[in-house]
Design an enzyme around this catalytic site. Structure first.
Site, PDB file in Angstrom:
ATOM      1  N   HIS A 116      -0.202 -10.054  16.575  1.00  0.00           N
ATOM      2  CA  HIS A 116       0.522  -8.910  17.146  1.00  0.00           C
ATOM      3  C   HIS A 116       0.263  -8.744  18.649  1.00  0.00           C
ATOM      4  CE1 HIS A 116       1.282  -8.218  13.032  1.00  0.00           C
ATOM      5  NE2 HIS A 116       1.228  -6.919  12.991  1.00  0.00           N
ATOM      6  N   ARG A 134       4.353   1.950   1.965  1.00  0.00           N
ATOM      7  CA  ARG A 134       5.564   1.186   1.670  1.00  0.00           C
ATOM      8  C   ARG A 134       6.206   1.679   0.374  1.00  0.00           C
ATOM      9  NH1 ARG A 134       4.361   0.195   6.150  1.00  0.00           N
ATOM     10  NH2 ARG A 134       4.107  -1.827   7.153  1.00  0.00           N
ATOM     11  N   HIS A 160      12.803  -5.126   9.882  1.00  0.00           N
ATOM     12  CA  HIS A 160      11.513  -4.796  10.483  1.00  0.00           C
ATOM     13  C   HIS A 160      11.598  -4.946  11.989  1.00  0.00           C
ATOM     14  CE1 HIS A 160       7.267  -5.111  11.687  1.00  0.00           C
ATOM     15  NE2 HIS A 160       7.007  -4.428  10.580  1.00  0.00           N
ATOM     16  N   HIS A 201      -3.922  -0.896   7.944  1.00  0.00           N
ATOM     17  CA  HIS A 201      -3.944   0.526   7.589  1.00  0.00           C
ATOM     18  C   HIS A 201      -5.253   0.901   6.902  1.00  0.00           C
ATOM     19  CE1 HIS A 201       0.625  -0.277   6.963  1.00  0.00           C
ATOM     20  NE2 HIS A 201       0.323  -0.186   8.240  1.00  0.00           N
ATOM     21  N   LYS A 229       9.056   2.800  14.181  1.00  0.00           N
ATOM     22  CA  LYS A 229      10.059   1.889  13.600  1.00  0.00           C
ATOM     23  C   LYS A 229      11.461   2.487  13.689  1.00  0.00           C
ATOM     24  CE  LYS A 229       6.832  -0.247  10.359  1.00  0.00           C
ATOM     25  NZ  LYS A 229       6.447  -0.440   8.952  1.00  0.00           N
ATOM     26  N   GLN A 242       3.992   4.929  12.145  1.00  0.00           N
ATOM     27  CA  GLN A 242       5.117   4.350  11.414  1.00  0.00           C
ATOM     28  C   GLN A 242       6.458   4.792  11.984  1.00  0.00           C
ATOM     29  OE1 GLN A 242       5.034   2.065   9.079  1.00  0.00           O
ATOM     30  NE2 GLN A 242       2.820   2.006   8.794  1.00  0.00           N
ATOM     31  N   ASP A 258       0.824  -1.217   0.000  1.00  0.00           N
ATOM     32  CA  ASP A 258       0.000   0.000   0.000  1.00  0.00           C
ATOM     33  C   ASP A 258       0.855   1.263   0.000  1.00  0.00           C
ATOM     34  OD1 ASP A 258       0.907   0.354   2.610  1.00  0.00           O
ATOM     35  OD2 ASP A 258      -1.054   0.155   3.558  1.00  0.00           O
TER      36      ASP A 258
END
Length: 424
Positions: A200, A75, A174, A108, A298, A295, A72
């Protein structure tokens, strides 16, 4: 005086570090890797030499329909290059095959029409059948089985019912799945809400194996591999990109074998030795990964790995799309402290995992040990501060405040792109 260019949105911010404070810089060798071939040639060569699998052309022969899973808007997969190549090769081998492109949104929001054009190009958006996966749409999910973790496996019906399922993506470190790419196109990419939440859960996120660059014994990865096998993911095309989002490597073929080979390539470039410092400056790699606070966590994890306890993390991230998840925001904003968030989340059972739980669990872990500044002039300051994060409009402002906290002689480590490194 050491000088750096830090990714921010679609541009870079220049940074000067005083010589007496500079401790070191941590960079992936991918950013200096010079491939021997063009981006298109790299992709074509990977497809010409599939790993552990028949060729894509062999797989599409005799099939009436197929689904290509793609990433999507969050990324940086260079789909304007990869998708036309995939589609050409597929239709050369089977001109009549019915192709659906399924956008793996995971948890998302849907990718908008404008975002699709920006990512895939007008030609593909206009002429191809494109569908956004919506994890909350139970009517479009199919029950596939039970994950190794015990959670229910629900996947998009389009993927379950198609004759041939393939995916494209990219591989980078990741922060809890070890690496992106491969099996992640399935889980969380096209999984139902209940499945993503189970995978998760707080127990898995807290596992010492659910960390950047680790696949072995990673409970989250184990579930993901199972999901990909169960749905029959037949073939992948995964690329590796540099700081300019240019393709420097590609793997294609068997979902697990090709992915593992791609992960090893990334690992060889991305592993860096930590340089512990009082202040760590980093980024989320710029657009599209720095669109929201969600995001941005990360990039914080790379800084966390090299920041002394009680130190300061400064991360440049535009966050122009806001917090990135209502549950993520509310859970942080309504807590009296990060410690309260951690204590509460660890009490939540796997089958009661709530949306965005993994993200605020990791953010709280970082905030318990470090003072964090998000540097942005594109996001609401109050929103950031409500989440127990400090805000600065410029890197100079953040650095001045960091020196006030840690002293003028504080050591500084720079990680220009926090999502591109594996800090050991």
């Amino acid at each position: 005086m050491p000088k750096f260019k830090i990714p921010y949105s679609t541009t870079f911010v220049e940074l000067d570090i005083p010589e007496e404070n500079f401790a070191g810089v941590l960079e992936s060798k991918a950013h200096h890797y010079v491939p021997k071939f063009s981006e298109t040639e790299i992709v074509e060569k990977a497809l010409d030499n599939p790993i552990g699998s028949p060729s894509l052309e062999e797989l599409v022969k005799g099939k009436k329909n197929m689904v290509i899973i793609t990433s999507d808007h969050t990324r940086p997969v260079p789909s304007k290059i990869t998708l036309p190549i995939l589609l050409r090769r597929i239709r050369n081998a089977n001109p009549d095959i019915d192709v659906t492109i399924l956008i793996a949104t995971g948890f998302h929001r849907a990718t908008t029409h404008d975002e699709m054009i920006r990512k895939f190009g007008e030609e593909i958006v206009k002429n191809e059948k494109m569908v956004n996966h919506v994890c909350w749409d139970k009517d479009n999910m199919a029950y596939v089985g039970i994950l190794p973790s015990g959670g229910e496996l629900w996947l998009n019906k389009l993927a379950v019912e198609t004759e041939l399922l393939i995916s494209e993506g990219f591989i980078e470190p990741h922060f809890f799945a070890g690496f992106s790419g491969g099996r992640k196109s399935i889980l969380p990419g096209i999984a139902g809400e209940k499945t993503v939440l189970a995978n998760h859960c707080s127990k898995f996120i807290a596992s010492p194996f659910a960390r950047t660059g680790i696949l072995e014994n990673n409970p989250i990865h184990k579930d993901m591999v199972y999901a990909a096998e169960k749905v029959g993911l037949a073939f992948i095309l995964n690329v590796v990109i540099d700081a300019q989002k240019k393709i420097i490597h590609a793997v294609a073929g068997h979902p697990q074998k090709a992915h593992e080979e791609g992960c090893q390539f990334v690992k060889d470039l991305a592993v860096v030795e930590k340089v512990p410092a009082d202040i760590v400056i980093t980024s989320n790699g710029g657009y599209p990964l720095d669109q929201n606070i969600y995001q941005t966590v990360k990039g914080m994890t790379a800084a966390e790995a090299s920041c002394k306890e009680g130190g300061v993390i400064i991360i440049l991230s535009a966050c122009n799309d806001g917090h990135g998840g209502e549950s993520f925001y509310q859970y942080m904003a309504n807590a009296s402290s990060p410690k309260e968030v951690t204590e509460k989340v660890l009490q939540i059972p796997q089958d009661e995992t709530i949306p965005d739980q993994w993200e605020f669990q990791i953010l709280a872990r970082i905030l318990e040990k470090h003072t964090v500044f998000i540097v942005t002039d594109q996001c609401d300051k109050k929103m950031i501060e409500n989440m127990h994060i400090n805000h600065a409009y410029t890197i100079e402002e953040a650095l001045e405040k960091a020196f006030q906290i840690k002293g003028k002689d504080a050591s500084i480590t720079v990680i220009p792109d926090g999502v591109s490194v594996i800090v050991k």
